[in-house]
Scaffold this motif. Structure first.
Motif, PDB file in Angstrom:
ATOM      1  N   ASP A 126      -6.715  -9.621  -4.937  1.00  0.00           N
ATOM      2  CA  ASP A 126      -7.236  -8.343  -4.438  1.00  0.00           C
ATOM      3  C   ASP A 126      -7.249  -7.365  -5.609  1.00  0.00           C
ATOM      4  O   ASP A 126      -6.197  -6.962  -6.113  1.00  0.00           O
ATOM      5  N   ALA A 127      -8.431  -6.976  -6.052  1.00  0.00           N
ATOM      6  CA  ALA A 127      -8.566  -6.178  -7.277  1.00  0.00           C
ATOM      7  C   ALA A 127      -7.845  -4.844  -7.177  1.00  0.00           C
ATOM      8  O   ALA A 127      -7.231  -4.387  -8.151  1.00  0.00           O
ATOM      9  N   ALA A 128      -7.900  -4.196  -6.018  1.00  0.00           N
ATOM     10  CA  ALA A 128      -7.272  -2.874  -5.884  1.00  0.00           C
ATOM     11  C   ALA A 128      -5.757  -2.984  -5.777  1.00  0.00           C
ATOM     12  O   ALA A 128      -5.026  -2.146  -6.325  1.00  0.00           O
ATOM     13  N   VAL A 129      -5.256  -3.999  -5.079  1.00  0.00           N
ATOM     14  CA  VAL A 129      -3.805  -4.203  -5.010  1.00  0.00           C
ATOM     15  C   VAL A 129      -3.247  -4.420  -6.410  1.00  0.00           C
ATOM     16  O   VAL A 129      -2.186  -3.894  -6.771  1.00  0.00           O
ATOM     17  N   GLN A 130      -3.967  -5.173  -7.220  1.00  0.00           N
ATOM     18  CA  GLN A 130      -3.512  -5.423  -8.582  1.00  0.00           C
ATOM     19  C   GLN A 130      -3.592  -4.161  -9.442  1.00  0.00           C
ATOM     20  O   GLN A 130      -2.766  -3.947 -10.324  1.00  0.00           O
ATOM     21  N   ALA A 131      -4.574  -3.317  -9.190  1.00  0.00           N
ATOM     22  CA  ALA A 131      -4.756  -2.109 -10.001  1.00  0.00           C
ATOM     23  C   ALA A 131      -3.770  -1.011  -9.641  1.00  0.00           C
ATOM     24  O   ALA A 131      -3.446  -0.157 -10.479  1.00  0.00           O
ATOM     25  N   ALA A 132      -3.275  -1.002  -8.388  1.00  0.00           N
ATOM     26  CA  ALA A 132      -2.368   0.053  -7.922  1.00  0.00           C
ATOM     27  C   ALA A 132      -0.930  -0.268  -8.300  1.00  0.00           C
ATOM     28  O   ALA A 132      -0.571  -1.423  -8.495  1.00  0.00           O
ATOM     29  N   ASP A 133      -0.101   0.764  -8.402  1.00  0.00           N
ATOM     30  CA  ASP A 133       1.326   0.537  -8.643  1.00  0.00           C
ATOM     31  C   ASP A 133       2.122   0.511  -7.352  1.00  0.00           C
ATOM     32  O   ASP A 133       3.272   0.092  -7.343  1.00  0.00           O
ATOM     33  N   THR A 134       1.502   0.963  -6.230  1.00  0.00           N
ATOM     34  CA  THR A 134       2.198   1.035  -4.953  1.00  0.00           C
ATOM     35  C   THR A 134       1.338   0.430  -3.859  1.00  0.00           C
ATOM     36  O   THR A 134       0.152   0.744  -3.748  1.00  0.00           O
ATOM     37  N   LEU A 135       1.939  -0.443  -3.050  1.00  0.00           N
ATOM     38  CA  LEU A 135       1.265  -1.053  -1.910  1.00  0.00           C
ATOM     39  C   LEU A 135       1.982  -0.611  -0.642  1.00  0.00           C
ATOM     40  O   LEU A 135       3.192  -0.819  -0.496  1.00  0.00           O
ATOM     41  N   LEU A 136       1.223   0.013   0.268  1.00  0.00           N
ATOM     42  CA  LEU A 136       1.774   0.434   1.555  1.00  0.00           C
ATOM     43  C   LEU A 136       1.301  -0.521   2.635  1.00  0.00           C
ATOM     44  O   LEU A 136       0.098  -0.740   2.795  1.00  0.00           O
ATOM     45  N   LEU A 137       2.249  -1.072   3.373  1.00  0.00           N
ATOM     46  CA  LEU A 137       1.976  -2.055   4.410  1.00  0.00           C
ATOM     47  C   LEU A 137       1.923  -1.359   5.762  1.00  0.00           C
ATOM     48  O   LEU A 137       2.928  -0.789   6.211  1.00  0.00           O
ATOM     49  N   THR A 138       0.772  -1.382   6.414  1.00  0.00           N
ATOM     50  CA  THR A 138       0.674  -0.772   7.738  1.00  0.00           C
ATOM     51  C   THR A 138       1.384  -1.664   8.742  1.00  0.00           C
ATOM     52  O   THR A 138       1.208  -2.884   8.748  1.00  0.00           O
ATOM     53  N   VAL A 139       2.211  -1.067   9.585  1.00  0.00           N
ATOM     54  CA  VAL A 139       3.010  -1.847  10.528  1.00  0.00           C
ATOM     55  C   VAL A 139       2.566  -1.570  11.959  1.00  0.00           C
ATOM     56  O   VAL A 139       2.175  -0.450  12.289  1.00  0.00           O
ATOM     57  N   PRO A 140       2.626  -2.588  12.818  1.00  0.00           N
ATOM     58  CA  PRO A 140       2.319  -2.400  14.243  1.00  0.00           C
ATOM     59  C   PRO A 140       3.527  -1.810  14.954  1.00  0.00           C
ATOM     60  O   PRO A 140       4.310  -2.517  15.590  1.00  0.00           O
ATOM     61  N   ASN A 141       3.687  -0.506  14.849  1.00  0.00           N
ATOM     62  CA  ASN A 141       4.955   0.112  15.244  1.00  0.00           C
ATOM     63  C   ASN A 141       5.286  -0.072  16.719  1.00  0.00           C
ATOM     64  O   ASN A 141       6.457  -0.048  17.102  1.00  0.00           O
ATOM     65  N   GLN A 142       4.285  -0.274  17.578  1.00  0.00           N
ATOM     66  CA  GLN A 142       4.571  -0.403  19.005  1.00  0.00           C
ATOM     67  C   GLN A 142       5.280  -1.717  19.355  1.00  0.00           C
ATOM     68  O   GLN A 142       5.752  -1.881  20.470  1.00  0.00           O
ATOM     69  N   LEU A 143       5.385  -2.621  18.373  1.00  0.00           N
ATOM     70  CA  LEU A 143       6.114  -3.869  18.604  1.00  0.00           C
ATOM     71  C   LEU A 143       7.614  -3.708  18.372  1.00  0.00           C
ATOM     72  O   LEU A 143       8.381  -4.653  18.581  1.00  0.00           O
ATOM     73  N   GLY A 144       8.045  -2.535  17.924  1.00  0.00           N
ATOM     74  CA  GLY A 144       9.463  -2.249  17.842  1.00  0.00           C
ATOM     75  C   GLY A 144      10.097  -2.537  16.496  1.00  0.00           C
ATOM     76  O   GLY A 144       9.497  -3.153  15.612  1.00  0.00           O
ATOM     77  N   VAL A 145      11.343  -2.077  16.351  1.00  0.00           N
ATOM     78  CA  VAL A 145      12.048  -2.158  15.075  1.00  0.00           C
ATOM     79  C   VAL A 145      12.397  -3.596  14.716  1.00  0.00           C
ATOM     80  O   VAL A 145      12.239  -4.022  13.568  1.00  0.00           O
ATOM     81  N   THR A 146      12.869  -4.368  15.664  1.00  0.00           N
ATOM     82  CA  THR A 146      13.280  -5.741  15.362  1.00  0.00           C
ATOM     83  C   THR A 146      12.110  -6.560  14.838  1.00  0.00           C
ATOM     84  O   THR A 146      12.230  -7.261  13.820  1.00  0.00           O
ATOM     85  N   TYR A 147      10.963  -6.469  15.524  1.00  0.00           N
ATOM     86  CA  TYR A 147       9.798  -7.234  15.074  1.00  0.00           C
ATOM     87  C   TYR A 147       9.349  -6.778  13.688  1.00  0.00           C
ATOM     88  O   TYR A 147       9.086  -7.599  12.793  1.00  0.00           O
ATOM     89  N   ASN A 148       9.258  -5.479  13.485  1.00  0.00           N
ATOM     90  CA  ASN A 148       8.741  -4.981  12.211  1.00  0.00           C
ATOM     91  C   ASN A 148       9.717  -5.194  11.062  1.00  0.00           C
ATOM     92  O   ASN A 148       9.297  -5.375   9.919  1.00  0.00           O
TER      93      ASN A 148
END
Length: 354
Positions: A299-321
């Motif tokens: 992934d060209a942009a992931v490689q170019a960036a210094d930070t990757l933010l992972l979007t999480v499915p928060n409605q599945l709760g803390v244990t799952y995430n």
């Protein structure tokens, strides 16, 4: 790829009393986000970020939440991705931001922007903010951003009072958090706004949506945006290297539940019309961890960036995430050059919260 890759999570803070939702109320979503920040720090992740949306069942007032996250963590960066500046009072926001940053020990990373598509029609006007004559929504957001930046940098705002009359002295907002001004980001959806961010000396935040489409794959268009930003930064004469973050939906499939939930997620870019312009949406990375790791390495942009933010499915709760983030930390992130924060390379992040 830049050295020292940082990885964090980004939550929209959805809540709804729907079947399968573990966040039926706003309180549930808020408290669980604090808990997920604690778990992410234990995993060695670098950041815990929240989206900001108004008039929706999502997070809208980030500073109380960020302060609560700060009180329960020690090291992890705490940020927004992004605050819609059309809705904000720049001086009051400057006070809130400085107070929150001081409570966190200087860990705040503030993503600002004109905002994303929203459910409200001209929602900022309900808050009392209307663009001036010949001013666009983007112009309004950038003007208020400049006022906010001046305020947190200690610019004088009003005359001091003496006996009910103005005196010769000038007052700045209080409190001040001196280094906060260096930890501001601009959420950009186009190459044009990325160039503006570079010219202004702001860091760059780019999500899974670009409000332009040239026919090139999403990651290549986003990587071009990043290069435009860095070129503008250097041309403006700003010192040092700016930070760049990109967001991705990364969903490793390791259990039957994962397969049931995410087996049908789109594995390719999508193109559509959003607010009258042709936009490109990035793909989701779904599948076996080793397959995802290899895809992200290309992934060209992931490689170019210094930070990757992972979007999480928060409605599945803390244990799952927590398990999801642990799987990424253990089996995917190392392929991107990441290792747990505060721990030597080779540390098993998957054991951090066991």
């Amino acid at each position: 790829m830049m050295p020292g890759k940082r990885i964090g999570f980004l939550t929209f803070g959805h809540w709804q009393a729907a079947p399968g939702s573990l966040t039926p109320t706003a309180r549930d979503a808020l408290l669980q986000t604090v808990e997920l920040a604690v778990a992410a720090e234990a995993l060695g992740l670098d950041g815990a970020y929240v989206r900001v949306h108004h008039f929706a069942r999502q997070f809208s007032a980030p500073f109380p939440l960020l302060a609560a996250m700060a009180a329960r963590t020690q090291r992890i960066e705490l940020g927004t991705g992004v605050i819609d500046m059309r809705y904000e009072h720049p001086l009051y926001m400057a006070e809130e931001a400085a107070s929150t940053d001081l409570l966190s020990g200087g860990r705040l990373q503030l993503g600002l922007s004109r905002g994303s598509p929203e459910p409200a029609y001209r929602g900022a006007e309900a808050f009392g903010y209307t663009p001036g004559e010949h001013e666009t929504d983007g112009d309004l957001a950038r003007r208020k951003t400049q006022q906010f930046r001046a305020a947190i940098a200690g610019a004088p705002v009003v005359p001091a009072a003496a006996g009910g009359r103005p005196s010769s002295g000038m007052l700045a907002i209080q409190p001040q958090s001196p280094s906060l001004a260096q930890r501001l980001w601009w959420g950009s959806g186009t190459r044009q706004t990325a160039a503006w961010a570079g010219e202004q000396g702001l860091n760059l935040m780019s999500s899974t949506l670009l409000s332009e489409d040239t026919g090139r794959p999403f990651d290549e268009l986003q990587a071009e945006q990043i290069q435009v930003f860095r070129d503008a930064w250097r041309a403006a004469g700003w010192p040092g290297e700016p930070r760049v973050s990109v967001s991705r939906s990364v969903l490793p499939v390791v259990t039957d539940l994962d397969r049931q939930l995410f087996g049908g997620s789109p594995a390719h870019d999508q193109v559509g019309v959003l607010e009258g312009v042709r936009a490109r949406f990035g793909r989701s990375y779904v599948g076996a961890p080793d397959v995802i790791a290899e895809a992200l390495r290309h992934d060209a942009a992931v490689q170019a960036a210094d930070t990757l933010l992972l979007t999480v499915p928060n409605q599945l709760g803390v244990t799952y995430n927590t398990r999801l983030l642990g799987t990424i930390a253990q089996h995917i992130a190392p392929a991107l050059g990441w290792h747990p924060a505060g721990q030597p390379p080779g540390t098993d992040a998957g054991n951090a919260v066991r």
